[in-house]
Write an enzyme that holds these catalytic residues in place. Sequence first.
Site: not given
Ligand code: THU
Length: 165
Positions: A61, A74, A111
């Site tokens: 992320n 992802e 998400c």
């Molecule tokens: N995040 C992801 O990388 N993948 C997901 O499916 C859910 C959330 C990240 C986004 C943000 O940087 C952190 O997790 C908190 O939401």
Amino acid sequence: MKELKISTTAVLYNNDELPADYGQLVEYAKSQIKRSYSPYSHFAVGAAALLSDGTIVGGSNQENAAYPSGLCAERTALFYAHSQYPDKAVKALAIACFTGGHFTKQPGAPCGNCRQVMVEFEHVADEPMAVILYGEEKTCVFKSSKDLLPLAFFAEAMEGEGTAI
Ligand code: THU
């Protein structure tokens, strides 16, 4: 009137039972945590996409002070994979989440935006994309990203028929 029941199926593994290729992909996803840029949430996510030729593409992320400008692990991995290897199907995508100094005990759930991107790439490749959600206590495997997003929106819905139910 008729009630519509929508169900899905996943397989829960103890981590020592995970098939070897999935275990290897999980390790790759875990290794991506160190590349996460998550100074705002302190929630690091690593992803690893296994392509049809055996290539593994990682992602993490990437956050931003303007919060919505950031991107999940992802989609970072999937967009990189699709931009660099447009003809290769993603056969499996592993995800691991890390916060408070350890990987989460329970599997992290992707998400909705990431699920939508997964199903489109799976749909155009016409090959199932397994989704492997790692947790320190157990790992959850969906055989197809479509199992994570029932009633997904596909391009065909814009052809006038709507969504087949
Ligand atoms: N995040 C992801 O990388 N993948 C997901 O499916 C859910 C959330 C990240 C986004 C943000 O940087 C952190 O997790 C908190 O939401």
